[in-house]
Design a protein around this motif. Structure first.
Motif, PDB file in Angstrom:
ATOM      1  N   GLY A  68     -11.766  -3.218 -88.109  1.00  0.00           N
ATOM      2  CA  GLY A  68     -12.547  -2.199 -87.426  1.00  0.00           C
ATOM      3  C   GLY A  68     -13.737  -2.758 -86.671  1.00  0.00           C
ATOM      4  O   GLY A  68     -14.545  -1.991 -86.117  1.00  0.00           O
ATOM      5  N   LEU A  69     -13.870  -4.098 -86.622  1.00  0.00           N
ATOM      6  CA  LEU A  69     -15.026  -4.740 -85.993  1.00  0.00           C
ATOM      7  C   LEU A  69     -14.569  -5.677 -84.878  1.00  0.00           C
ATOM      8  O   LEU A  69     -13.466  -6.219 -84.910  1.00  0.00           O
ATOM      9  CB  LEU A  69     -15.812  -5.540 -87.037  1.00  0.00           C
ATOM     10  N   GLN A  70     -15.455  -5.880 -83.911  1.00  0.00           N
ATOM     11  CA  GLN A  70     -15.187  -6.857 -82.868  1.00  0.00           C
ATOM     12  C   GLN A  70     -16.451  -7.656 -82.569  1.00  0.00           C
ATOM     13  O   GLN A  70     -17.568  -7.140 -82.696  1.00  0.00           O
ATOM     14  CB  GLN A  70     -14.680  -6.191 -81.594  1.00  0.00           C
ATOM     15  N   VAL A  71     -16.257  -8.908 -82.187  1.00  0.00           N
ATOM     16  CA  VAL A  71     -17.371  -9.783 -81.825  1.00  0.00           C
ATOM     17  C   VAL A  71     -17.681  -9.584 -80.347  1.00  0.00           C
ATOM     18  O   VAL A  71     -16.803  -9.714 -79.490  1.00  0.00           O
ATOM     19  CB  VAL A  71     -17.028 -11.259 -82.107  1.00  0.00           C
ATOM     20  N   LEU A  72     -18.949  -9.274 -80.032  1.00  0.00           N
ATOM     21  CA  LEU A  72     -19.375  -9.066 -78.654  1.00  0.00           C
ATOM     22  C   LEU A  72     -19.994 -10.322 -78.044  1.00  0.00           C
ATOM     23  O   LEU A  72     -19.899 -10.539 -76.833  1.00  0.00           O
ATOM     24  CB  LEU A  72     -20.394  -7.930 -78.575  1.00  0.00           C
ATOM     25  N   HIS A  73     -20.656 -11.114 -78.882  1.00  0.00           N
ATOM     26  CA  HIS A  73     -21.359 -12.296 -78.355  1.00  0.00           C
ATOM     27  C   HIS A  73     -21.569 -13.295 -79.480  1.00  0.00           C
ATOM     28  O   HIS A  73     -21.791 -12.915 -80.628  1.00  0.00           O
ATOM     29  CB  HIS A  73     -22.711 -11.885 -77.768  1.00  0.00           C
ATOM     30  N   ARG A  74     -21.483 -14.562 -79.116  1.00  0.00           N
ATOM     31  CA  ARG A  74     -21.754 -15.655 -80.053  1.00  0.00           C
ATOM     32  C   ARG A  74     -22.723 -16.616 -79.370  1.00  0.00           C
ATOM     33  O   ARG A  74     -22.437 -17.120 -78.279  1.00  0.00           O
ATOM     34  CB  ARG A  74     -20.456 -16.368 -80.415  1.00  0.00           C
ATOM     35  N   SER A  75     -23.870 -16.856 -79.990  1.00  0.00           N
ATOM     36  CA  SER A  75     -24.865 -17.740 -79.381  1.00  0.00           C
ATOM     37  C   SER A  75     -24.424 -19.192 -79.502  1.00  0.00           C
ATOM     38  O   SER A  75     -23.484 -19.530 -80.232  1.00  0.00           O
ATOM     39  CB  SER A  75     -26.226 -17.569 -80.077  1.00  0.00           C
ATOM     40  N   ALA A  76     -25.127 -20.059 -78.797  1.00  0.00           N
ATOM     41  CA  ALA A  76     -24.958 -21.490 -79.020  1.00  0.00           C
ATOM     42  C   ALA A  76     -25.454 -21.810 -80.434  1.00  0.00           C
ATOM     43  O   ALA A  76     -26.248 -21.057 -81.002  1.00  0.00           O
ATOM     44  CB  ALA A  76     -25.769 -22.273 -77.996  1.00  0.00           C
ATOM     45  N   ALA A  91     -20.459   0.388 -88.838  1.00  0.00           N
ATOM     46  CA  ALA A  91     -19.963   0.030 -87.505  1.00  0.00           C
ATOM     47  C   ALA A  91     -18.441   0.116 -87.445  1.00  0.00           C
ATOM     48  O   ALA A  91     -17.872   0.565 -86.438  1.00  0.00           O
ATOM     49  CB  ALA A  91     -20.431  -1.378 -87.146  1.00  0.00           C
ATOM     50  N   SER A  92     -17.779  -0.277 -88.517  1.00  0.00           N
ATOM     51  CA  SER A  92     -16.314  -0.281 -88.525  1.00  0.00           C
ATOM     52  C   SER A  92     -15.724   1.123 -88.472  1.00  0.00           C
ATOM     53  O   SER A  92     -14.562   1.296 -88.098  1.00  0.00           O
ATOM     54  CB  SER A  92     -15.795  -1.011 -89.766  1.00  0.00           C
ATOM     55  N   THR A  93     -16.538   2.120 -88.860  1.00  0.00           N
ATOM     56  CA  THR A  93     -16.056   3.510 -88.823  1.00  0.00           C
ATOM     57  C   THR A  93     -16.365   4.185 -87.499  1.00  0.00           C
ATOM     58  O   THR A  93     -16.096   5.382 -87.337  1.00  0.00           O
ATOM     59  CB  THR A  93     -16.679   4.322 -89.968  1.00  0.00           C
ATOM     60  N   GLY A  94     -16.973   3.444 -86.557  1.00  0.00           N
ATOM     61  CA  GLY A  94     -17.243   3.996 -85.237  1.00  0.00           C
ATOM     62  C   GLY A  94     -18.670   4.430 -85.015  1.00  0.00           C
ATOM     63  O   GLY A  94     -18.999   4.927 -83.933  1.00  0.00           O
ATOM     64  N   GLU A  95     -19.549   4.243 -86.003  1.00  0.00           N
ATOM     65  CA  GLU A  95     -20.949   4.625 -85.807  1.00  0.00           C
ATOM     66  C   GLU A  95     -21.576   3.736 -84.732  1.00  0.00           C
ATOM     67  O   GLU A  95     -21.255   2.541 -84.619  1.00  0.00           O
ATOM     68  CB  GLU A  95     -21.718   4.487 -87.120  1.00  0.00           C
ATOM     69  N   VAL A 137     -21.919  -8.235 -83.495  1.00  0.00           N
ATOM     70  CA  VAL A 137     -20.707  -7.508 -83.876  1.00  0.00           C
ATOM     71  C   VAL A 137     -20.944  -6.010 -83.702  1.00  0.00           C
ATOM     72  O   VAL A 137     -22.057  -5.512 -83.918  1.00  0.00           O
ATOM     73  CB  VAL A 137     -20.334  -7.816 -85.342  1.00  0.00           C
ATOM     74  N   ALA A 138     -19.894  -5.297 -83.313  1.00  0.00           N
ATOM     75  CA  ALA A 138     -19.943  -3.825 -83.244  1.00  0.00           C
ATOM     76  C   ALA A 138     -18.566  -3.301 -83.636  1.00  0.00           C
ATOM     77  O   ALA A 138     -17.646  -4.078 -83.935  1.00  0.00           O
ATOM     78  CB  ALA A 138     -20.330  -3.359 -81.852  1.00  0.00           C
ATOM     79  N   GLY A 139     -18.433  -1.984 -83.649  1.00  0.00           N
ATOM     80  CA  GLY A 139     -17.157  -1.389 -84.012  1.00  0.00           C
ATOM     81  C   GLY A 139     -16.081  -1.664 -82.980  1.00  0.00           C
ATOM     82  O   GLY A 139     -16.365  -1.855 -81.793  1.00  0.00           O
ATOM     83  N   ARG A 140     -14.849  -1.690 -83.426  1.00  0.00           N
ATOM     84  CA  ARG A 140     -13.713  -1.925 -82.540  1.00  0.00           C
ATOM     85  C   ARG A 140     -13.700  -0.884 -81.424  1.00  0.00           C
ATOM     86  O   ARG A 140     -13.878   0.302 -81.658  1.00  0.00           O
ATOM     87  CB  ARG A 140     -12.419  -1.816 -83.338  1.00  0.00           C
ATOM     88  N   GLY A 141     -13.541  -1.351 -80.188  1.00  0.00           N
ATOM     89  CA  GLY A 141     -13.537  -0.449 -79.047  1.00  0.00           C
ATOM     90  C   GLY A 141     -14.917  -0.185 -78.481  1.00  0.00           C
ATOM     91  O   GLY A 141     -15.055   0.556 -77.512  1.00  0.00           O
ATOM     92  N   ALA A 142     -15.967  -0.810 -79.071  1.00  0.00           N
ATOM     93  CA  ALA A 142     -17.322  -0.629 -78.546  1.00  0.00           C
ATOM     94  C   ALA A 142     -17.439  -1.305 -77.188  1.00  0.00           C
ATOM     95  O   ALA A 142     -16.742  -2.277 -76.902  1.00  0.00           O
ATOM     96  CB  ALA A 142     -18.341  -1.234 -79.510  1.00  0.00           C
ATOM     97  N   PRO A 143     -18.313  -0.813 -76.323  1.00  0.00           N
ATOM     98  CA  PRO A 143     -18.480  -1.426 -74.998  1.00  0.00           C
ATOM     99  C   PRO A 143     -18.997  -2.852 -75.133  1.00  0.00           C
ATOM    100  O   PRO A 143     -19.886  -3.124 -75.930  1.00  0.00           O
ATOM    101  CB  PRO A 143     -19.506  -0.518 -74.319  1.00  0.00           C
ATOM    102  N   ALA A 144     -18.415  -3.757 -74.382  1.00  0.00           N
ATOM    103  CA  ALA A 144     -18.819  -5.164 -74.452  1.00  0.00           C
ATOM    104  C   ALA A 144     -19.976  -5.482 -73.520  1.00  0.00           C
ATOM    105  O   ALA A 144     -20.543  -6.560 -73.577  1.00  0.00           O
ATOM    106  CB  ALA A 144     -17.628  -6.063 -74.131  1.00  0.00           C
ATOM    107  N   SER A 145     -20.334  -4.555 -72.637  1.00  0.00           N
ATOM    108  CA  SER A 145     -21.419  -4.782 -71.696  1.00  0.00           C
ATOM    109  C   SER A 145     -22.767  -4.515 -72.370  1.00  0.00           C
ATOM    110  O   SER A 145     -22.941  -3.493 -73.033  1.00  0.00           O
ATOM    111  CB  SER A 145     -21.270  -3.849 -70.487  1.00  0.00           C
ATOM    112  N   PRO A 146     -23.745  -5.417 -72.205  1.00  0.00           N
ATOM    113  CA  PRO A 146     -25.049  -5.204 -72.825  1.00  0.00           C
ATOM    114  C   PRO A 146     -25.686  -3.881 -72.437  1.00  0.00           C
ATOM    115  O   PRO A 146     -26.258  -3.187 -73.279  1.00  0.00           O
ATOM    116  CB  PRO A 146     -25.881  -6.382 -72.312  1.00  0.00           C
ATOM    117  N   GLY A 147     -25.569  -3.494 -71.156  1.00  0.00           N
ATOM    118  CA  GLY A 147     -26.169  -2.241 -70.725  1.00  0.00           C
ATOM    119  C   GLY A 147     -25.576  -1.041 -71.429  1.00  0.00           C
ATOM    120  O   GLY A 147     -26.250  -0.029 -71.635  1.00  0.00           O
ATOM    121  N   ASP A 148     -24.317  -1.144 -71.813  1.00  0.00           N
ATOM    122  CA  ASP A 148     -23.648  -0.030 -72.484  1.00  0.00           C
ATOM    123  C   ASP A 148     -24.050   0.114 -73.945  1.00  0.00           C
ATOM    124  O   ASP A 148     -23.646   1.064 -74.612  1.00  0.00           O
ATOM    125  CB  ASP A 148     -22.124  -0.203 -72.402  1.00  0.00           C
TER     126      ASP A 148
END
Length: 285
Positions: free
Chosen positions: A212-220, A186-190, A128-139
């Motif tokens: 303020g949070l978004q899910v970037l990845h969910r494992s098996a 994270a929800s405040t943009g940190e 999980v990261a803040g809303r609007g965070a980059p979804a790419s691992p490299g980012d």
């Protein structure tokens, strides 16, 4: 008054009898120490000891062992658990999957069962990261990933984020047992990311700052916790203990103890899970 003293002959006979009795008496089986290690989880060693004592008693009964053969201790901190394993006296470890992945090979631990929580034996890990965070691992470079599993960075990178992290393997991994505070940051943009276990992820939607949070990845779905035999436990006792764990859910007296440990019992390892555990412990992709 006449004092009767033993003759030399009778003294020799007494010594011989004592030796014969010692040889005839069966040797007392060595105590089996069960370590329950859960870094970052609630409770303390002192608070958990009554439950650990009760756990040792129900395990003894299931294994057909005499009272006092087993003992159990809980550690919610990493270092005391590692010191116990380093001492070589631990016969069995019950611990979350990240602990096994990080330290299983180091201490020669052999998984024999999965611990089943009230929610099941397997659950995903959620990034999980803040809303609007980059979804790419490299980012994610430049961010710190905080997690209850942060003491096991190899688990985080190679198991929980396997197949997704890619070039983000340089992501800094840190341990925290105060995940709520990091989620709020994270929800405040940190610039932080948070890896949640199944229990924490289930509670995610109930947070007042969830928007303020978004899910970037969910494992098996992954094993939640494992019971592992340590080298200090011989083959026969190890087999007896593993079999006893698999029977605990059938014991009415064991159920309240398992509930205190937030478990419903232990289940066997299937071949696919066993192979995955071997691969993860060895660090093979």
């Amino acid at each position: 008054m006449r004092v009767l003293c033993p003759t030399r002959r009778s003294g020799r006979a007494s010594v011989a009898a004592a030796i014969a009795l010692a040889v005839a008496a069966p040797a007392r089986a060595a105590e089996v120490v069960i370590l329950v290690a859960a870094p970052g989880y609630p409770g303390s060693t002192a608070q958990a000891q009554p439950t650990m004592d009760a756990f040792a008693r129900v395990v003894e009964r299931a294994a057909g062992w005499p009272a006092g053969r087993a003992s159990a201790v809980y550690h919610e901190a990493l270092e005391p658990a590692l010191r116990m394993l380093e001492g070589g006296g631990v016969g069995m470890l019950v611990a979350p999957l990240p602990f096994f992945v990080e330290f299983g090979s180091r201490f020669g631990l052999r998984p024999v069962a999965q611990a089943e929580t009230v929610a099941g034996a397997r659950s995903p890990w959620v990034l999980v990261a803040g809303r609007g965070a980059p979804a790419s691992p490299g980012d994610l470079a430049g961010r710190t990933l905080w997690s209850r599993a942060g003491y096991a960075p190899r688990f985080v990178r190679e198991v929980a984020l396997e197949g997704w992290l890619g070039d983000g393997k340089t992501l800094e991994v840190a341990f925290t047992d105060r995940i709520l505070g990091v989620l709020r940051r994270a929800s405040t943009g940190e610039l932080v990311a948070v890896l949640l276990d199944g229990e924490q992820a289930t509670a995610l939607d109930s947070l007042p700052f969830r928007d303020g949070l978004q899910v970037l990845h969910r494992s098996a779905p992954l094993p939640v916790s494992l019971a592992c035999v340590a080298p200090a436990l011989d083959g026969e006792a190890g087999s007896e203990l593993a079999a006893a764990l698999l029977q605990l859910h059938r014991d009415e007296a064991a159920r309240p103890v398992l509930e205190e440990m937030r478990l419903s019992g232990f289940v066997p390892l299937d071949d696919a899970t066993r192979k995955s555990l071997e691969r993860w412990a060895a660090g093979r992709p």
